[in-house]
Design a protein around this motif. Structure first.
Motif: not given
Length: 471
Positions: A127-129, A450-452, A458-459
């Motif tokens: 669960r890393v950023s 867009a997210a990539l 991103v947290d």
């Protein structure tokens, strides 16, 4: 002092310890901005390859069979709805990344097909950023580049290099928060059973395991080390260790040279079309010929001559001595589509016939179509002296395709470097959209893209990974 305690008993640098230190100490803020941009774009391009690979029958079989590895909704299978254990996701995603040979490379070793799936699978587990994902991708590329240079005079080159067990273990150890000793042990466990590949396996779907198995096992090894399992902590450089096992010659200085100051990630080359890199300029020429010839009709082509460096002719001829023919072996299901990913003849004629080269051309119905089979009998290769020199002087991948039609009209296209080379970039969004077509909706494709490209913000990487599963 005995030989066993003499610190000078080895003449090579303590690479395992140095690479482990680099893996644990590397900070996002240490990495130059342009290198982070390359890593971000590498994620876009590689995941585009993974999405496209889902269309191949080999990956349907892998998805059906990997349930034996257990269950657990932890990590994303790119392009599929389910979530699976992290090692399983790494195995599958690394397989899709190269099932149609659509991966990238740094220096002389393919990289993204192992590095990106490992980063995302282990990153979801931890669960890393997004910053941690990018840091681990750079870590993987840097280690991959150095281990490949160290064994470049051995038997393995390019996609066949068995060096991924090192970078994947270091990446997973970092993402799992392993300390220095645990990180060295992760490499010791991962590299203890050296994974070399048998050349005959390149005629089948088993080739996807070149990246898949190291990605899976690197994550498992880091988990074992984190839990306390111990391993040899000089496994990379020891005279009886990993590098000496997989390579006849080892340039040990390359293992740590310039680590943290010279960023080999800058050498990344990303393919625009799915095929061996040596075929890519000829593919681009063939597509251009298809597009520029008025009313192009494959049935009117009389002769196709591909000029290029000697290595292109070598790759083109690799499977031509198969008896019965390569096409017959595929038709009889003794071979899969995989050899065609390296056959410059198929790559050129399929691109010429269809004006594209995608996963569609690697389907049996297109492989054995009358148009492609007819053209395959009309292609030949010539070595171009200038292109040959340019390749060995500066990794320039060139090609010239000369097409003769049934009326004697001749058409020529030439490219002196492949599209996607470090000095001839393209927009990786094109590759991502092509891979996502038919798997993600148009709206989801743009959202994921867009997210990539905003990974730094991103947290929790699971937020981005969720966009890579069909809704």
């Amino acid at each position: 002092m005995t030989a066993a305690t003499d610190p000078a008993r080895y003449t090579i640098p303590p690479a395992t310890a140095e690479l482990a230190r680099f893996a644990t100490e590397l900070s996002y803020d240490d990495i130059p901005a342009d290198v982070l941009t390359i890593a971000r774009e590498q994620a876009v391009a590689t995941i585009g390859s993974c999405l496209s690979g889902n269309h191949m029958a080999a990956m349907v079989s892998m998805a059906d069979g990997m349930g034996i590895l257990g269950s657990g909704e932890v990590a994303t299978v790119f392009g599929r709805a389910e979530r699976v254990p992290a090692p399983t996701a790494a195995l599958y995603n690394a397989g899709t990344a190269q099932v149609i040979e659509w991966d990238d490379w740094v220096i002389i070793s393919h990289s993204g097909g192992a590095v990106v799936p490992t980063a995302f699978a282990a990153g979801e587990q931890a669960r890393v950023s997004g910053k941690e994902i990018l840091t681990s991708i750079v870590l993987g590329d840097e280690v991959n580049a150095r281990t490949s240079r160290a064994m470049q005079r051995g038997a393995y080159v390019g996609n066949s290099m068995p060096n991924h067990q090192i970078e994947t273990a270091l990446m997973a150890a970092r993402l799992f928060g392993c300390d220095l000793t645990e990180t060295r042990c992760a490499v010791g466990l991962s590299a203890f059973l050296a994974m070399e590949n048998c050349p005959i396996g390149w005629t089948s779907d088993s080739k996807v395991l070149i990246n898949g198995l190291p990605a899976m096992w690197g994550i498992v090894s880091a988990s074992l080390a984190k839990a306390g399992l111990r391993a040899n902590q000089e496994i990379i450089e020891h005279p009886a260790g990993f590098m000496s096992t997989v390579s006849e010659e080892v340039d040990a200085d390359e293992l740590v040279f310039g680590l943290g100051t010279e960023w080999h990630t800058r050498t990344l080359n990303t393919k625009r079309h799915p095929s061996c890199a040596y075929n890519l300029p000829a593919i681009e020429c063939a597509i251009a010929l298809h597009d520029r010839i008025p009313g192009f009709d494959p049935a009117r082509v009389e002769n196709i001559v591909v000029h290029g460096p000697g290595v292109t002719a070598y790759v083109a001829a690799r499977y031509q001595a198969v008896e019965p023919s390569l096409y017959e072996a595929i038709r009889e299901k003794r071979y899969s589509h995989v050899p065609l990913c390296f056959d410059a003849g198929f790559a050129t004629v399929a691109s010429l016939a269809d004006g594209e080269l995608t996963w569609r051309q690697y389907q049996d119905e297109r492989i054995f179509s009358p148009e492609i089979q007819r053209l395959a009998a009309r292609v030949s290769f010539r070595t171009d002296a200038a292109m040959h020199r340019a390749y060995y002087a500066d990794y320039q991948y060139g090609a010239r395709v000369v097409l003769t039609m049934d009326d004697g009209q001749e058409y020529v296209e030439e490219r002196l470097q492949l599209l996607g080379a470090r000095d001839r970039p393209y927009d990786h969004a094109d590759k991502f959209r092509e891979g996502a077509e038919g798997i993600l909706s148009a709206a989801q494709t743009e959202e994921a893209l867009a997210a990539l490209r905003a990974l730094d913000t991103v947290d929790d990487i699971r937020e981005v990974a969720a966009l890579l599963r069909p809704r």
